[in-house]
Scaffold this active site. Structure first.
Site, PDB file in Angstrom:
ATOM      1  N   LYS A  46       1.054  -1.083  -0.003  1.00  0.00           N
ATOM      2  CA  LYS A  46       0.032  -0.008   0.023  1.00  0.00           C
ATOM      3  C   LYS A  46       0.860   1.194   0.100  1.00  0.00           C
ATOM      4  O   LYS A  46       0.330   2.261  -0.286  1.00  0.00           O
ATOM      5  CB  LYS A  46      -0.670   0.162   1.181  1.00  0.00           C
ATOM      6  CG  LYS A  46      -1.824  -1.099   1.479  1.00  0.00           C
ATOM      7  CD  LYS A  46      -2.602  -1.096   2.965  1.00  0.00           C
ATOM      8  CE  LYS A  46      -3.357  -2.377   3.238  1.00  0.00           C
ATOM      9  NZ  LYS A  46      -3.853  -2.192   4.549  1.00  0.00           N
ATOM     10  N   GLY A  47       2.006   1.275   0.584  1.00  0.00           N
ATOM     11  CA  GLY A  47       2.853   2.453   0.800  1.00  0.00           C
ATOM     12  C   GLY A  47       3.224   3.262  -0.278  1.00  0.00           C
ATOM     13  O   GLY A  47       3.245   4.615   0.169  1.00  0.00           O
ATOM     14  N   ASP A 104       7.415   3.270  -2.223  1.00  0.00           N
ATOM     15  CA  ASP A 104       7.634   4.306  -1.022  1.00  0.00           C
ATOM     16  C   ASP A 104       9.111   4.272  -0.676  1.00  0.00           C
ATOM     17  O   ASP A 104       9.910   5.213  -0.428  1.00  0.00           O
ATOM     18  CB  ASP A 104       6.814   3.998   0.106  1.00  0.00           C
ATOM     19  CG  ASP A 104       6.870   2.601   0.481  1.00  0.00           C
ATOM     20  OD1 ASP A 104       7.516   1.694   0.143  1.00  0.00           O
ATOM     21  OD2 ASP A 104       6.182   2.069   1.446  1.00  0.00           O
ATOM     22  N   ASP A 107      14.785  -0.832   0.679  1.00  0.00           N
ATOM     23  CA  ASP A 107      15.256  -1.083   2.148  1.00  0.00           C
ATOM     24  C   ASP A 107      16.615  -2.159   1.709  1.00  0.00           C
ATOM     25  O   ASP A 107      17.501  -1.945   1.296  1.00  0.00           O
ATOM     26  CB  ASP A 107      14.220  -1.426   2.986  1.00  0.00           C
ATOM     27  CG  ASP A 107      14.598  -1.585   4.710  1.00  0.00           C
ATOM     28  OD1 ASP A 107      15.661  -1.153   4.972  1.00  0.00           O
ATOM     29  OD2 ASP A 107      13.958  -2.668   5.122  1.00  0.00           O
ATOM     30  N   LYS A 135      16.982   3.726   1.900  1.00  0.00           N
ATOM     31  CA  LYS A 135      17.903   3.417   3.072  1.00  0.00           C
ATOM     32  C   LYS A 135      19.015   2.532   2.564  1.00  0.00           C
ATOM     33  O   LYS A 135      19.171   1.240   2.682  1.00  0.00           O
ATOM     34  CB  LYS A 135      17.280   2.440   4.383  1.00  0.00           C
ATOM     35  CG  LYS A 135      16.087   3.197   4.883  1.00  0.00           C
ATOM     36  CD  LYS A 135      15.704   2.603   6.132  1.00  0.00           C
ATOM     37  CE  LYS A 135      14.442   2.576   6.650  1.00  0.00           C
ATOM     38  NZ  LYS A 135      13.895   1.870   7.557  1.00  0.00           N
ATOM     39  N   PHE A 156      13.483   3.775  10.905  1.00  0.00           N
ATOM     40  CA  PHE A 156      12.039   3.231  10.878  1.00  0.00           C
ATOM     41  C   PHE A 156      11.213   4.578  10.762  1.00  0.00           C
ATOM     42  O   PHE A 156      11.177   5.384  11.562  1.00  0.00           O
ATOM     43  CB  PHE A 156      11.209   2.345  11.710  1.00  0.00           C
ATOM     44  CG  PHE A 156      10.416   1.797  11.162  1.00  0.00           C
ATOM     45  CD1 PHE A 156      10.442   0.804  10.242  1.00  0.00           C
ATOM     46  CD2 PHE A 156       8.737   2.274  11.354  1.00  0.00           C
ATOM     47  CE1 PHE A 156       9.317   0.129   9.670  1.00  0.00           C
ATOM     48  CE2 PHE A 156       7.985   1.661  10.695  1.00  0.00           C
ATOM     49  CZ  PHE A 156       8.146   0.385   9.804  1.00  0.00           C
ATOM     50  N   VAL A 157      10.752   4.806   9.343  1.00  0.00           N
ATOM     51  CA  VAL A 157       9.828   6.182   9.089  1.00  0.00           C
ATOM     52  C   VAL A 157       8.268   5.688   8.957  1.00  0.00           C
ATOM     53  O   VAL A 157       8.312   4.796   8.347  1.00  0.00           O
ATOM     54  CB  VAL A 157      10.525   6.758   7.863  1.00  0.00           C
ATOM     55  CG1 VAL A 157      12.125   7.331   8.452  1.00  0.00           C
ATOM     56  CG2 VAL A 157      10.909   6.044   6.720  1.00  0.00           C
ATOM     57  N   ASP A 163       3.561   3.100   6.728  1.00  0.00           N
ATOM     58  CA  ASP A 163       2.717   2.911   7.912  1.00  0.00           C
ATOM     59  C   ASP A 163       3.532   2.264   9.119  1.00  0.00           C
ATOM     60  O   ASP A 163       4.833   1.874   8.803  1.00  0.00           O
ATOM     61  CB  ASP A 163       1.694   1.713   7.779  1.00  0.00           C
ATOM     62  CG  ASP A 163       2.107   0.339   7.437  1.00  0.00           C
ATOM     63  OD1 ASP A 163       3.404   0.509   6.743  1.00  0.00           O
ATOM     64  OD2 ASP A 163       1.943  -0.346   8.226  1.00  0.00           O
ATOM     65  N   ARG A 169      -0.056   6.320   7.593  1.00  0.00           N
ATOM     66  CA  ARG A 169       0.112   6.870   6.207  1.00  0.00           C
ATOM     67  C   ARG A 169      -0.523   7.922   5.838  1.00  0.00           C
ATOM     68  O   ARG A 169       0.071   8.304   4.670  1.00  0.00           O
ATOM     69  CB  ARG A 169      -0.747   5.520   5.433  1.00  0.00           C
ATOM     70  CG  ARG A 169      -0.349   4.111   5.661  1.00  0.00           C
ATOM     71  CD  ARG A 169      -0.917   3.099   4.731  1.00  0.00           C
ATOM     72  NE  ARG A 169      -0.862   1.709   5.083  1.00  0.00           N
ATOM     73  CZ  ARG A 169       0.316   1.048   4.695  1.00  0.00           C
ATOM     74  NH1 ARG A 169       1.395   1.454   3.977  1.00  0.00           N
ATOM     75  NH2 ARG A 169       0.057  -0.215   4.929  1.00  0.00           N
TER      76      ARG A 169
HETATM   77  P1  5GP Z   1      12.744  -4.519   1.383  1.00  0.00           P
HETATM   78  O1  5GP Z   1      13.401  -3.369   0.487  1.00  0.00           O
HETATM   79  O2  5GP Z   1      13.251  -4.855   2.472  1.00  0.00           O
HETATM   80  O3  5GP Z   1      12.406  -5.767   0.481  1.00  0.00           O
HETATM   81  O4  5GP Z   1      11.217  -4.064   1.756  1.00  0.00           O
HETATM   82  C1  5GP Z   1      10.826  -2.737   1.421  1.00  0.00           C
HETATM   83  C2  5GP Z   1       9.316  -2.524   1.934  1.00  0.00           C
HETATM   84  O5  5GP Z   1       9.748  -2.444   3.395  1.00  0.00           O
HETATM   85  C3  5GP Z   1       8.786  -0.758   1.696  1.00  0.00           C
HETATM   86  O6  5GP Z   1       8.122  -0.921   0.468  1.00  0.00           O
HETATM   87  C4  5GP Z   1       8.146  -0.794   2.913  1.00  0.00           C
HETATM   88  O7  5GP Z   1       6.933  -1.514   2.989  1.00  0.00           O
HETATM   89  C5  5GP Z   1       8.914  -1.573   4.139  1.00  0.00           C
HETATM   90  N1  5GP Z   1       9.742  -0.763   4.858  1.00  0.00           N
HETATM   91  C6  5GP Z   1      11.253  -0.538   4.675  1.00  0.00           C
HETATM   92  N2  5GP Z   1      11.661   0.374   5.328  1.00  0.00           N
HETATM   93  C7  5GP Z   1      10.727   0.765   5.966  1.00  0.00           C
HETATM   94  C8  5GP Z   1      10.374   2.020   6.991  1.00  0.00           C
HETATM   95  O8  5GP Z   1      11.256   2.685   7.405  1.00  0.00           O
HETATM   96  N3  5GP Z   1       9.170   2.284   7.290  1.00  0.00           N
HETATM   97  C9  5GP Z   1       7.926   1.682   6.871  1.00  0.00           C
HETATM   98  N4  5GP Z   1       6.778   2.282   7.297  1.00  0.00           N
HETATM   99  N5  5GP Z   1       8.218   0.417   5.895  1.00  0.00           N
HETATM  100  C10 5GP Z   1       9.331   0.302   5.772  1.00  0.00           C
HETATM  101 MG    MG Z   2       6.287  -1.444   0.490  1.00  0.00          MG
END
Ligand code: 5GP
Ligand code: MG
Length: 182
Positions: A46-47, A104, A107, A135, A156-157, A163, A169
């Protein structure tokens, strides 16, 4: 803030006016790169919904908007690396299309790497990535977005679509959550 007292919104990391200027800069680059081309933007639910809605209103190309759902987090704040990907609305043939995946935050990179590979396997003409936040320090797989709004530290944001347990959100800015604060 909210009913759960085990965390607090610590500080505003990115203000609304800065968000607006980041979005304009990204859209300017996308408009330049896709001039005269049909573009399919795929938002990751949803982000990405808030960022996507601001971004697409600055895009000048002929654009089709689709959504996909993927999650690797559950209700935790640490990525497990396990990714579930679920199509939400795919009424088009991916082969030969120019895809821009919009999310969004980048990570660990697991989610978006899997997603991009999946679209490449379906023979898209191009698959690029646009993320509002990155990040960089947290990356576990080598992935760089073509369009990155802002690199942020490993905190963590929430807000602007992001969210914490489905709350926040709707904040028009990005804030840092401190999960250890009472
Ligand atoms: P990854 O890159 O680890 O596979 O996942 C990325 C997803 O993790 C993002 O789309 C988001 O949904 C979630 N995520 C990663 N860091 C954060 C953060 O700091 N805050 C929030 N709310 N979601 C995060
Ligand atoms: Mg996401």
């Amino acid at each position: 803030m909210g009913a759960d007292k085990s965390y607090a919104l610590e500080k505003v990391l990115i203000r609304e006016d800065e968000i607006k200027s980041i979005v304009k800069t990204l859209a300017g680059r996308i408009n330049e790169d896709y001039k005269g081309k049909k573009l399919i933007i795929i938002g990751v639910l949803k982000g990405a919904f808030v960022f996507l809605s601001d971004l697409v209103r600055e895009i000048k190309s002929d654009v089709q908007i689709e959504f996909i759902k993927a999650s690797s987090y559950g209700s935790k704040t640490i990525s497990t690396g396990e990714v579930n990907t679920e199509y939400v609305s795919f009424s088009f043939d991916v082969a030969g299309t120019n895809l821009l995946i919009v999310d969004d935050i980048l990570d660990t990179g697991h989610t978006l790497t899997r997603m991009m590979d999946m679209f490449r396997e379906k023979n898209a003409a191009s698959v690029e990535l646009c993320v509002f936040l990155d990040k960089v320090e947290r990356r576990q797989v080598p992935l760089t977005a073509k369009y990155t709004g802002k690199v942020i530290p490993d905190e963590f944001v929430v807000g602007y679509g992001l969210d914490f347990n489905e709350s926040h959100r709707n904040l028009p800015y990005i804030a840092v959550v401190n999960t250890s604060k009472q």
